[in-house]
Design an enzyme around this catalytic site. Structure first.
Site, PDB file in Angstrom:
ATOM      1  N   SER A  33     -10.046  54.408 -10.232  1.00  0.00           N
ATOM      2  CA  SER A  33      -9.944  54.678  -8.873  1.00  0.00           C
ATOM      3  C   SER A  33     -10.619  55.775  -8.427  1.00  0.00           C
ATOM      4  O   SER A  33     -11.774  55.829  -8.721  1.00  0.00           O
ATOM      5  CB  SER A  33      -8.337  54.509  -8.542  1.00  0.00           C
ATOM      6  OG  SER A  33      -8.324  54.473  -6.913  1.00  0.00           O
ATOM      7  N   ASP A  35      -9.945  42.720  -7.777  1.00  0.00           N
ATOM      8  CA  ASP A  35      -9.390  43.991  -7.049  1.00  0.00           C
ATOM      9  C   ASP A  35     -10.147  44.075  -5.788  1.00  0.00           C
ATOM     10  O   ASP A  35     -11.473  43.856  -5.905  1.00  0.00           O
ATOM     11  CB  ASP A  35      -9.762  45.148  -7.940  1.00  0.00           C
ATOM     12  CG  ASP A  35      -9.707  46.462  -7.157  1.00  0.00           C
ATOM     13  OD1 ASP A  35      -8.650  46.446  -6.275  1.00  0.00           O
ATOM     14  OD2 ASP A  35     -10.379  47.464  -7.786  1.00  0.00           O
ATOM     15  N   HIS A  53      -6.720  46.235  -9.950  1.00  0.00           N
ATOM     16  CA  HIS A  53      -7.210  47.693  -9.590  1.00  0.00           C
ATOM     17  C   HIS A  53      -7.141  48.829 -10.845  1.00  0.00           C
ATOM     18  O   HIS A  53      -7.903  49.617 -11.206  1.00  0.00           O
ATOM     19  CB  HIS A  53      -6.779  48.219  -8.494  1.00  0.00           C
ATOM     20  CG  HIS A  53      -7.252  49.751  -7.909  1.00  0.00           C
ATOM     21  ND1 HIS A  53      -8.777  49.760  -7.869  1.00  0.00           N
ATOM     22  CD2 HIS A  53      -6.919  50.907  -7.649  1.00  0.00           C
ATOM     23  CE1 HIS A  53      -8.995  51.013  -7.133  1.00  0.00           C
ATOM     24  NE2 HIS A  53      -7.974  51.534  -7.424  1.00  0.00           N
TER      25      HIS A  53
END
Length: 410
Positions: free
Chosen positions: A192, A335, A388
């Site tokens: 991320s 994602d 994610h």
């Protein structure tokens, strides 16, 4: 004895908070003794008996006067700590506790699926932990995240540059205190928002002002999962992702492209057509879980907002072209927070030639995703059905990691 993971999905923020609080209370007498030491943890609240793995926690002081105290969890590999790789894990967010990496992503623990009101979550052993093949340091960074704190102002605001510098200072002191790991293959990893931080830390180790300090470590490269790489690029790629995943119609996509000109950040308030179509897109896309559109949407959680991210270091797109160590991306292809096509576009922009073209990779006889390798020793991998973070498909993500870290072909 490894306990199986359950299929029930609890709110990770609630679980993380409850376990964090219980760990803090569990270890508080140790923390008060010294802020410059580490301790061996043999048991955890919610787990019966001694832990079947080696867990160390501690603080490392950074800054000119060690005014910033960085907390970490260190898990030794189940295999051979003397030779297995060592990984520094920086959790994204920004400002997500590294406990999320330890308990939800790549670490050795997980939680029981049922939780009674007022009780602690029951801790299970994760059979898909990346620590089967590597030792991992989970670092609470930036300051103010998890158990990391500042001795000065409580409203201290940390930016990307400071986070990079604190990572380097932490590593130097951690290796000073753990010289037995100096010769191990060393990697930096994260997902991320840490996509903004990890590559720059890697470059600083290789080419920065203090590169002579790190010449003694066996640095091999970095690992990123669904990383933010270019400010606000995700917002733009989400529109394409929504069209490709049939969350919006082709006609709406074409109207958005025409009226907004492919730019969906800071839309001109006078562009009525763009705002109208973007509002329609938002209504269609907001009903799915951004982290993995295959999962049920949890009404108690807000989806990530990249507009609130910390200041960005603008050199990453230029300096990354110099990096030719061993590196990988691992992108869950469902994602919507950081769509896989954004990561792939960033890699392609580096203009390295393809050495192993787009192809499926397999788990037994089933397709696990797709992969492509580049001349700068970079591998791009998608995980079919993934989200994610590795949390969504722990087994598949661990298989990708294991094959890559031991040099086995995907």
């Amino acid at each position: 004895m490894i306990s199986p993971l359950t299929t029930n999905h609890l709110d990770p923020m609630v679980l993380s908070f409850r376990l964090s609080l219980s760990i803090l209370l569990h270890l508080h007498p140790l923390f008060s003794a010294s802020a410059y030491a580490h301790w061996t943890v043999n048991s955890l609240p919610g787990f019966s008996g001694d832990l079947p793995f080696s867990l160390e926690t501690g603080y490392v002081g950074v800054g000119d006067r060690e005014e910033f105290q960085l907390f970490y969890y260190f898990v030794k590999t189940y295999s051979n700590p003397k030779t297995d790789p060592l990984i520094l894990w920086l959790t994204g967010g920004p400002r997500c506790s590294s406990l999320s990496g330890l308990a939800f992503e790549s670490g050795p623990i997980n939680f029981e699926g049922e939780l009674k009101e007022g009780s602690l979550p029951q801790v299970l052993i994760n059979p898909y932990s990346w620590t089967q093949n590597s030792s991992i340091i989970y670092l609470d960074l930036p300051v103010g995240t998890g158990f990391s704190y500042t001795k000065t102002s409580q409203d201290h605001k940390s930016g990307d540059h400071e986070q990079v510098q604190h990572s380097l200072q932490f590593l130097k002191k951690w290796f000073d205190d753990h010289p037995e790991f100096i010769s191990n293959p060393f990697y930096i990893a994260g997902n991320s928002y840490s996509g903004m931080i990890v590559p720059i830390v890697a470059l600083q180790i290789l080419e920065g002002t203090y590169k002579h300090i790190f010449s003694f470590i066996n640095f091999q490269g970095y690992i990123l999962g669904n990383p933010f790489t270019i400010p606000h690029a995700s917002e733009n790629f989400r529109i394409l992702f929504a069209r490709n995943m049939a969350l919006i119609s082709d006609e709406l996509y074409e109207s958005l492209e025409t009226s907004c000109q492919g730019e969906y950040v800071n839309i001109d308030p006078n562009n009525v057509e763009c705002l109208k179509h973007y509002d329609t897109y938002t209504k269609c896309a907001s009903v799915v879980k951004q982290g993995c559109i295959l999962w049920p949407k949890c009404p108690s959680l807000k989806e990530p907002q990249t507009s609130n991210m910390m200041p960005y270091l603008p050199t990453i797109g230029l300096t990354m072209t110099k990096f030719e160590k061993h590196s990988i991306y691992m992108s869950g292809d469902h994602d919507m927070v950081v769509p896989h096509m954004e990561t792939h576009a960033w890699i392609k922009a580096l203009n390295y030639s393809v050495v192993d073209d787009w192809r499926p990779w397999f788990i037994d006889d089933e397709v696990g995703g797709y992969t492509r390798s580049f001349a700068n020793n970079m591998t791009f991998v998608t995980v079919k059905g993934g989200g994610h973070t590795p949390e969504y498909l722990r087994e598949e993500s661990s298989i990708v990691f294991k094959r890559w870290i031991i040099g086995e072909s995907l």
